[in-house]
Design a protein around this motif. Structure first.
Motif, short mmCIF file in Angstrom:
data_model
loop_
_atom_site.label_atom_id
_atom_site.label_comp_id
_atom_site.label_asym_id
_atom_site.label_seq_id
_atom_site.Cartn_x
_atom_site.Cartn_y
_atom_site.Cartn_z
N GLY A 1 0.84 -1.19 0.00
CA GLY A 1 0.00 0.00 0.00
C GLY A 1 0.87 1.24 0.00
O GLY A 1 1.91 1.30 -0.67
N ASP A 2 0.47 2.23 0.76
CA ASP A 2 1.22 3.48 0.84
C ASP A 2 2.59 3.22 1.47
O ASP A 2 2.68 2.69 2.59
CB ASP A 2 0.43 4.49 1.68
N THR A 3 3.65 3.56 0.77
CA THR A 3 5.01 3.29 1.28
C THR A 3 5.66 4.53 1.89
O THR A 3 6.81 4.46 2.32
CB THR A 3 5.91 2.77 0.15
N LYS A 4 4.94 5.64 1.94
CA LYS A 4 5.53 6.87 2.49
C LYS A 4 5.53 6.93 4.02
O LYS A 4 6.44 7.52 4.61
CB LYS A 4 4.80 8.10 1.93
N PRO A 5 4.51 6.35 4.70
CA PRO A 5 4.49 6.47 6.16
C PRO A 5 5.75 5.91 6.82
O PRO A 5 6.37 4.96 6.33
CB PRO A 5 3.26 5.63 6.55
N LYS A 6 6.11 6.54 7.93
CA LYS A 6 7.28 6.11 8.70
C LYS A 6 6.82 5.50 10.02
O LYS A 6 5.87 5.96 10.62
CB LYS A 6 8.21 7.30 8.96
N ARG A 7 7.53 4.46 10.42
CA ARG A 7 7.17 3.74 11.63
C ARG A 7 8.39 3.49 12.51
O ARG A 7 9.52 3.41 12.02
CB ARG A 7 6.51 2.39 11.29
N ASP A 8 8.13 3.35 13.79
CA ASP A 8 9.14 3.09 14.82
C ASP A 8 9.05 1.61 15.19
O ASP A 8 8.09 1.17 15.82
CB ASP A 8 8.82 3.98 16.03
N PHE A 9 10.04 0.82 14.77
CA PHE A 9 10.00 -0.63 14.93
C PHE A 9 10.86 -1.09 16.11
O PHE A 9 11.98 -0.60 16.30
CB PHE A 9 10.47 -1.33 13.66
N VAL A 10 10.33 -2.04 16.87
CA VAL A 10 11.05 -2.63 18.01
C VAL A 10 10.94 -4.15 17.90
O VAL A 10 9.84 -4.69 17.72
CB VAL A 10 10.47 -2.16 19.35
N TYR A 11 12.08 -4.83 18.00
CA TYR A 11 12.08 -6.29 17.94
C TYR A 11 11.36 -6.85 19.16
O TYR A 11 11.44 -6.32 20.26
CB TYR A 11 13.52 -6.80 17.88
N VAL A 12 10.65 -7.96 18.97
CA VAL A 12 9.75 -8.48 19.99
C VAL A 12 10.47 -8.79 21.31
O VAL A 12 9.91 -8.60 22.39
CB VAL A 12 8.99 -9.72 19.46
#
Length: 332
Positions: free
Chosen positions: A210-221
């Protein structure tokens, strides 16, 4: 915190984060009750795949978080509750909002009422970064306005407000933990990282996103689980919320290419309208600030995104054709 011998209830234990949390608690010699959604297959979700010697140490309660009676029974003699049971799919919330209110708000009400009667010592209510909506300032701190841009986010804001109210009204020992975008082994294929990885594994010629512009804050489980555990630390003020995040963000576009680099190739991205949220629902930028939790407990994520992605790819590639749930886009 010393967890040895503690009687701990984990709701949503059969899901992605919940199953990892249960394994960690067992490794610390806690007495764990896993509250799992009842089903006719007698399945404990991802807990069915953990080592037999670990699973044998778990007490299983099967039921529905919306059922006050079974929740009340499960809370008896419990010291600590980690409440993760929830409906979490943003797209599904657009078509079935009533289910989200019943599960995420009324389900929590059942937990809080039972905890109040049983004098539970600590209750960790797991929230979501989706409640912040589009960022009004970056990084996002816990005092950021709560802006629901989906029925899912609205249900979690309602749940958070209920938790706050019980902490204030009844002096319940409640902490609200707010993970941002957790990823890792066992995550549903509807999440962005396993979506991209699975398309590489399947040898797709283009990535359908889908939309590839959004930015996200990822944390490993693994880091998220340790953040949840740190929310049990002595000295944290009750009725407060704590972000569990990396303080960094990456766009979906850059994430897809980073995963491609780990596979040693890059696949072009094709725009898929079926993967879009409603226009006003998309959140463009989520990057959190974990300073509050760090100041109290010294928690911060230690697993880099490259390392976390490598571990996730390795897990997903192992015995891929026989992987349970690999086509189940609703399993949490």
């Amino acid at each position: 915190m010393n967890l040895k011998g503690k009687n701990i209830l984990v709701t949503g234990a059969d899901g992605f984060i919940g199953s990892h949390l249960v394994e960690y608690l067992i490794s610390k010699e806690a007495n764990v009750t896993a509250f799992c959604l009842y089903n006719s297959f007698n399945s404990a979700g991802w807990l069915d795949l953990i080592p037999k010697e670990t699973k044998e140490k778990i007490k299983f309660n099967f039921g529905d978080i919306r059922d006050a009676e079974i929740v009340s029974q499960s809370v008896q003699s419990i010291d600590i509750i980690f409440h993760l049971a929830a409906l979490i799919s943003v797209p599904y919330s657009f078509t079935s909002p009533r289910s989200f209110i019943k599960t995420n708000v009324l389900g929590l009400l059942n937990v809080l009422e039972a905890a109040k009667r049983e004098s539970v010592k600590k209750i960790i209510c797991v929230s979501t970064s989706e409640i912040y909506g589009n960022a009004q300032h970056l990084p996002i701190t816990e005092d950021h306005p709560k802006i629901p841009q989906s029925p899912y986010a609205a249900s979690k804001i309602g749940a958070d407000a209920l938790a706050y109210s019980y902490a204030k009204s009844f002096d319940l020992p409640i902490i609200i933990a707010r993970p941002f975008n957790t990823y890792g082994p066992r995550q549903s294929l509807r999440a962005i990282i396993p979506t991209v990885i699975s398309q590489y594994i399947n040898g797709e010629q283009v990535l359908k996103l889908g939309d590839t512009k959004p930015k996200r804050d990822f944390v490993y489980v693994e880091d998220t689980v340790k953040g949840l555990i740190n929310c049990c630390s002595d000295g944290l003020p009750y009725g407060h919320d704590f972000n569990i995040c990396s303080n960094e963000a990456i766009s979906i576009n850059d994430l897809a290419y980073k995963i491609g680099d780990l596979f040693g190739k890059r696949i072009d991205i094709a725009f898929d309208t079926d993967r879009l949220r409603p226009l006003k629902s998309e959140i463009q930028h989520l990057v959190g600030d974990h300073k509050k939790l760090y100041d109290y407990t010294r928690w911060k994520p230690i697993i880099s995104m490259d390392e976390g992605l490598k571990r996730t790819i390795e897990w997903m590639k192992s015995d891929w054709d026989n992987r349970p749930y690999r086509n189940n886009t609703h399993h949490v």
